[in-house]
Scaffold this active site. Sequence first.
Site: not given
Ligand code: 26Q
Length: 816
Positions: A553-554, A661, A665
């Site tokens: 994961k990240r 998620t 999986k």
């Molecule tokens: C916002 C502003 C500027 C630059 C980037 C962002 C940005 C980009 C991507 C902020 C957040 C994200 C991604 C967030 C993410 O992936 N959250 C995850 O979402 C999943 C689906 O609902 C969840 O299962 C995870 O728990 C959650 O971490």
Amino acid sequence: MAVPPISDSNRNLFKSLIDHHVRFTLAKRRQQLTGHDWYQATALVVRDMLVEKMLATRARFDRVNAKKLYYLSLEFLIGRSLENNLFNLGIIDECRDFLADAGVDLRVLFDEEPDAALGNGGLGRLAACFLDSLATMDMPGYAYGINYEFGLFRQEIREGYQIERPDSWQRERSPWLITRPEEACLVPVYGRIEHRIDRRGEYTPSWVDRRVLVGMPSDLPIAGFGGGTVNYVRLFAASASDEFDMQIFNAGDYLKAVEQKMVSETVSRVLYPSDAVAAGRELRLLQEYFFVACAVRDILRTYLRRGEEDFRELPSKVAIQLNDTHPSLAIAEMMRLLVDEYDLNWEVAWDVTRSTVAYTNHTLLPEALERWPISLLERVVPRHLQIIYEINRRFLGHFATLSTGDSELTRRVAIVEEGYEGHVRMANLAIVGSHSVNGVSELHSELLKTRLVPDFYKLWPERFSNKTNGVTQRRWLLMANPGLANLLDATVGTGWATDLQQLRELEPLADNPELQARLSAIKRMNKERLARIVNRISAVDIDPEAMFDVQAKRIHEYKRQLLMALGIIHQYLQIVEDGIEPANPRAYLMAGKAAPGYWAAKMIIKLICNMGDVINADTRTRGLIKVAFLPDYRVSLAEKIIPAADVSEQISTAGREASGTGNMKFAMNGALTIGTLDGANIEIRQAVGADNIFIFGLTAEQIEEYQKNRNYNPRQHYESDPRLKRVLDTLASDLFCPKEPGLFRWIRDLLLDRDDYFLMADFGAYADTQSEIARQYVQEQVWNRKVILNIARIGCFSSDRTVAEYARDIWGLTPA
Ligand code: 26Q
């Protein structure tokens, strides 16, 4: 799967279509074709089939004038499409057959396709799973996003450090994209507002000196399973407006004109590689605005083209879902179009907008909520800022009539945050401008209501709901794990592909020795395949006999990859210092990307790589434990990793992971979870049964208690648990960084005096739970029973269930 018989006519059709593309699209002769050419030709044939079905689908929806969903997201993590499309169109066997005749191995072709990595992680992949479910369930579900020239960076590992490389997935044009120049959108940006009064004496602001961006749409077809419905995602690329540039050209400033053109094209150049902290950069704001402006224009235009005249009927024909706040300027843009361009009065426009838009929140970290500086908004989208001020003014006016004049409360719910440097809070805008707000797991939705935005919940409790995430079993089981898919077909029939709950029929067979044996054999094959890949990409030899313990994961502090690292060090020291050997060998596999600016996350990668170097070379642990970091985690690699896992690590600090998620999986593919009571883990436990999952650690409530009382003392755990002391002291020594002394010392310091993510408090329970897992893994029947029960009971985590709930409760959408 039930596959239609391969008919000669299908085969001939295939042949003639391929020959056509080889000759006239690739302009080559058969004898000259490389593997990549074969991939391209095959993909082009599939694309042709998709286009036909896409047009037919559109016509079908139009005929019944179906209500449409538009999913707005800055991210779509689609991964590869060839195999998925062949599957969903039901022609994979014909294709494999035909290519085999031509001496080409279809599986080799799949690896020629670059991933469409237009997303960071969970939020982007969730969007892709939803599209798969929408099309499979014959729903009119469309989506808008950005056609990034560069998706998420490619990760290379050099000397254990992450290096970011550009991902040029479009070096050659993707065969899946259908460009539609005739549908291009013009988007005004920058400039200033002139305040004018029209002849009727009404205030009519005029947006002047603005620049114009062109949004060039390309459609990416999304085939549902069975191929009956093909929807699409419309992705916009930004370019400069010729017309506008001509003015500068004509004014004689050639270089300035060319420069502006370059700046415009930058808007869709690259995906922001951060998955949490909102980087308040101008380019990101431009991206968010540019794409929602294109999307809202396209939505309203499509509505009008259908002969609709009354915008008040829009909410009965259109639903818009915001994937987090990233597209929340859509609310202001919709108001601007309806009020400024279509002359609706404010109240009607507001009613229409609010009834159309819904918002999904994906985070509980307050520091991750988007806030844009007013000064920046004023420069980039001056008219939208005005509109946001007006929304704020009216909302606070309405609020004042309800509340007791509590000024603190009013300050908290305000969309515009006053201060030395004022900001717009995008979550507040999204909540005020939507009829629905949802979280993505039960715990997250609860915390959303009680912790993140309690004031809004008290104001509008009826707007809030939970929609627990899900994943598509078509990609994550049927396609990624053909061995298991065949076994399931043979055992419970093929219906699970579109109705995952049917796997319940496995339950009575949980102790069946034959089923258990087959399952083990399939897992073994998947592990052998992954072992070969790990050997190739990480140069680590892992034994398929070992238990595969995986965290993929990240990389983020709250996800606690570091806790797994502490666990590995503990296991290592038990072997080399205590002489305690595990009953079964174990391979620790970790994968994930760190945001380029996130120093701590990058150091965690370095630590894991260095641990691998030391542990894998130590003769004392040979045949007992191995550690590998797998570079460049992405959808196509996840498809190889997940089916091979025995243990799935879902160990975030309770209360921090909105849902997760990956947890779903892994469980779907027969890995047992070691996890905290966080996000969807709680619901997974409920579904699979507490005996079939390994739960440990503090609850979100206990952690909140510590934080409220400020009485968490991480050092106490170090002093009272000798195992933990030894692990931390080893980390602070130079055992894992002989060439760079002191490299990891900061970790012990940080954990001893801050430990924001409660690793110290959870370490003991984590280590104990890992020992319990080791004990149970060697009892094959006990273990396999749990594996079967996980697969049998994971049905509710299909994105089909999630999408059906959204369709029923929020979108008002029905299959057509
Ligand atoms: C916002 C502003 C500027 C630059 C980037 C962002 C940005 C980009 C991507 C902020 C957040 C994200 C991604 C967030 C993410 O992936 N959250 C995850 O979402 C999943 C689906 O609902 C969840 O299962 C995870 O728990 C959650 O971490």
